[in-house]
Design an enzyme around this catalytic site. Structure first.
Site, short mmCIF file in Angstrom:
data_model
loop_
_atom_site.label_atom_id
_atom_site.label_comp_id
_atom_site.label_asym_id
_atom_site.label_seq_id
_atom_site.Cartn_x
_atom_site.Cartn_y
_atom_site.Cartn_z
N ASP A 1 37.99 11.05 15.47
CA ASP A 1 38.55 12.27 16.03
C ASP A 1 38.94 13.28 14.96
OD1 ASP A 1 38.25 10.91 18.40
OD2 ASP A 1 40.18 11.55 19.20
N CYS B 1 39.83 2.85 15.64
CA CYS B 1 40.31 4.20 15.92
C CYS B 1 40.38 4.55 17.40
CB CYS B 1 39.49 5.21 15.12
SG CYS B 1 39.78 5.05 13.33
N ASP B 2 40.53 5.83 17.65
CA ASP B 2 41.09 6.35 18.89
C ASP B 2 40.50 5.83 20.20
OD1 ASP B 2 42.29 7.78 16.91
OD2 ASP B 2 42.13 9.70 17.88
N GLU C 1 40.68 17.35 22.26
CA GLU C 1 42.07 17.37 21.82
C GLU C 1 42.28 18.56 20.88
OE1 GLU C 1 42.59 13.54 19.96
OE2 GLU C 1 42.32 14.39 17.97
N SER D 1 45.97 15.14 20.19
CA SER D 1 46.01 13.95 19.36
C SER D 1 47.46 13.46 19.30
CB SER D 1 45.53 14.30 17.95
OG SER D 1 45.89 13.30 17.03
#
Length: 552
Positions: free
Chosen positions: A78, A119-120, A442, A468
């Site tokens: 991201d 990660c995200d 985001e 985020s």
């Protein structure tokens, strides 16, 4: 054993031959076949070291008498995708990850699976796949990045955003920006604050889908490798016990996770991902659950971007085990459901104590008396909007401002860069929801620029997109219904007055109902921004934010 259908009997000789072509022996083929879904890639710092983590998991599986079968999953960063068209693909990648793991595990009839993530969107995508497959599964994160050091202070990626804003307004030199760029992210791991990646890593512990420590042990610590080996061993035991996600993930498990979310002050994206994971098991988790918890549970951690502590500090202070135990003792969390250890979450954390009350505060001395997230309601968000209160300065818990309306994040970012946003403005960014974006971008880049420009405590931002976990300030996202389906955000006009009140949980457009009805009658839905490929299909199938933005 699922794999028997793939490997046993006369008619499966060809399958056995293909497995032997990979170097497997008859003995290895006869053992439980344990999948390792590994999102290793050298594009992303949170995943660049996962080959080593995957190898450690394999060693654990072999020690326990299983046969590891590794395959890969995609991983979007991201931080790299932010502020450009790439961010449209981040949230939709969650569905691809879940689907691709389902395909690989089911097509090859694997008996259990370890999911190596970082990660995200990767962690929630893997949790969705685990819930959907409902075979023994365990999550192994790569761990958080260490904080960088810049001019004698700990920093992370948030600090770079601040310096970008300062550079755009002439408040720092190009050399200053380059210096922090070189120091803020010192190596492997998911970014060092309580952003989405580490929020979801921490959620794996309270959800019971990972071993204790999974959310906070730093990526560079040898303990991370030991945890991976123990996870590999444990998955083989889970196979023999037939311990599945449906035995672990109950409605109460998710209620407990939301409570911990409030205590820690996680990313607003947990309000997307927890309902989506629950959906895979037929469990409904509504935004009302977050709203209820936010009014009852205090916020006792201020990790970056909310404060000056990082995940490594949280880990040293006792980590999730200490915090969950505190929550159980205070009856905010039950912890009575099973976990991947075979014990309950409560049993996993019994006796774990907070070691630093500056990082994990006592419940009678919280940073904020309400939870780290809040849900706002009103005529601008009839189905709710979400704000990370832990990252909002108390002086802007209430705000009224003039609407500055933009139909994309790009247009709003250009306005900030040109200095066209002033104190008292209420920035509206619409048509960036799951359907309208498409992909629900985001907005961390624009919030960072506002903070670095000195406007972080003087303006507010509302969007049907998302933020985020690194975003700070009055950043209100997930507005539902989104503008692309005719939600009230589509009806805001330049100069309208918008107000919100976080303690009283409302956000309203101060325009009469008659005027709004007239605007609604004249509203025309804009043409889709993307008309072909995966995102066009995603936009047609994706559901509302309040339901986790899952595909129908």
């Amino acid at each position: 054993m699922n794999s028997k259908k793939m490997k046993e009997g006369t008619i499966r000789a060809a399958a056995r031959a293909l497995m032997k072509a990979t170097g497997l022996t008859d003995e290895q083929i006869s053992k439980p076949l344990i999948g390792i879904a590994n999102s290793v890639t050298n594009i992303v710092p949170g995943h660049m070291h996962l080959k080593q983590i995957g190898e450690a998991v394999s060693q654990g599986i072999l020690m326990a008498g299983g046969t590891p079968m590794e395959f890969n999953a995609i991983a979007v960063c991201d931080g790299m995708a932010n502020g450009n068209e790439g961010m449209k693909w981040s949230l939709p990648s969650r569905e691809v990850i879940a689907d691709s793991i389902e395909i690989m595990v089911t097509a090859h009839q694997l008996d259990a699976v370890v999911m190596v993530t970082g990660c995200d969107k990767i962690t929630p995508g893997m949790l969705m796949a685990a819930a959907r497959l409902d075979i023994p599964a365990i999550i192994v994160n790569g761990g958080p990045m260490m904080a960088g050091r810049f001019r004698g202070k700990d920093v992370d990626a948030v600090a770079i955003g601040d310096y970008i804003g300062m550079a755009l307004t002439g408040r720092c030199s190009p050399d200053d920006l380059e210096e922090i760029e070189n120091e803020a992210c010192p190596g492997c791991g998911s970014c060092a604050g309580m952003f989405t990646a580490n929020s979801m890593g921490c959620m794996t512990e309270v959800l019971g889908m990972a071993l204790p420590g999974n959310g906070t042990v730093p990526a560079v610590h040898a303990k991370r490798l030991r945890l991976a080996k123990e996870s590999g061993k444990r998955i083989v035991e889970m196979f023999h016990e037939d311990l599945k996600p449906s035995d672990i993930l109950t409605k109460q498990t998710f209620i407990d996770a939301i409570a911990v979310d409030m205590l820690v002050g996680c990313s607003t994206n947990t309000a997307l991902h927890l309902p989506a994971i629950a959906h895979e098991l037929g469990i409904e988790i509504s935004i009302d659950e977050f709203d209820k918890a936010s009014k009852e549970i205090p916020n006792i951690c201020h990790l970056s971007p909310s404060g000056n502590h990082y995940i490594q500090d949280f880990d040293e202070a006792g980590g999730m085990s200490a915090l969950i135990n505190l929550a159980i003792e205070s009856r905010y969390v039950e912890g009575i459901t099973k976990s991947v250890t075979g014990k309950t979450v409560k049993e996993n954390v019994k006796g774990c104590r907070v070691l630093n009350e500056d990082v994990i505060r006592p419940l009678d001395n919280p940073f904020v008396k309400d939870g780290g997230l809040a849900v706002l309601w009103g005529n601008l968000a009839p189905e709710g909007a979400v704000v990370k209160t832990a990252a909002v300065a108390p002086e802007i818990y209430e705000f009224k401002g003039k609407a500055r309306v933009f139909n994309s994040e790009t247009d709003a970012s250009i306005a900030v860069q040109k200095g066209l946003i002033e104190k008292g403005d209420f920035i509206v960014i619409r048509y960036e929801g799951p359907k309208g974006g498409p992909g629900m971008q985001e907005m961390v880049m624009i919030t960072a620029m506002l903070g670095g420009s000195g406007l972080g405590k003087d303006v507010a931002l509302v969007t049907d997109g998302r933020f985020s976990g690194a975003s700070a300030g009055a950043s209100i996202g997930h507005v539902s219904p989104e503008a692309a389906v005719g939600g009230p955000l589509a009806l805001v006009e330049e100069g309208d007055i918008i107000e919100y009140d976080i303690p009283n949980r409302f956000i309203n457009l101060l325009v009469s109902e008659d005027v709004l009805a007239e605007r609604k009658k004249n509203w025309v839905c804009p043409q889709p921004k993307i008309t072909s490929g995966y995102l066009a299909r995603y936009a047609k199938l994706v559901g509302p934010t309040t339901k986790g933005a899952v595909l129908s």
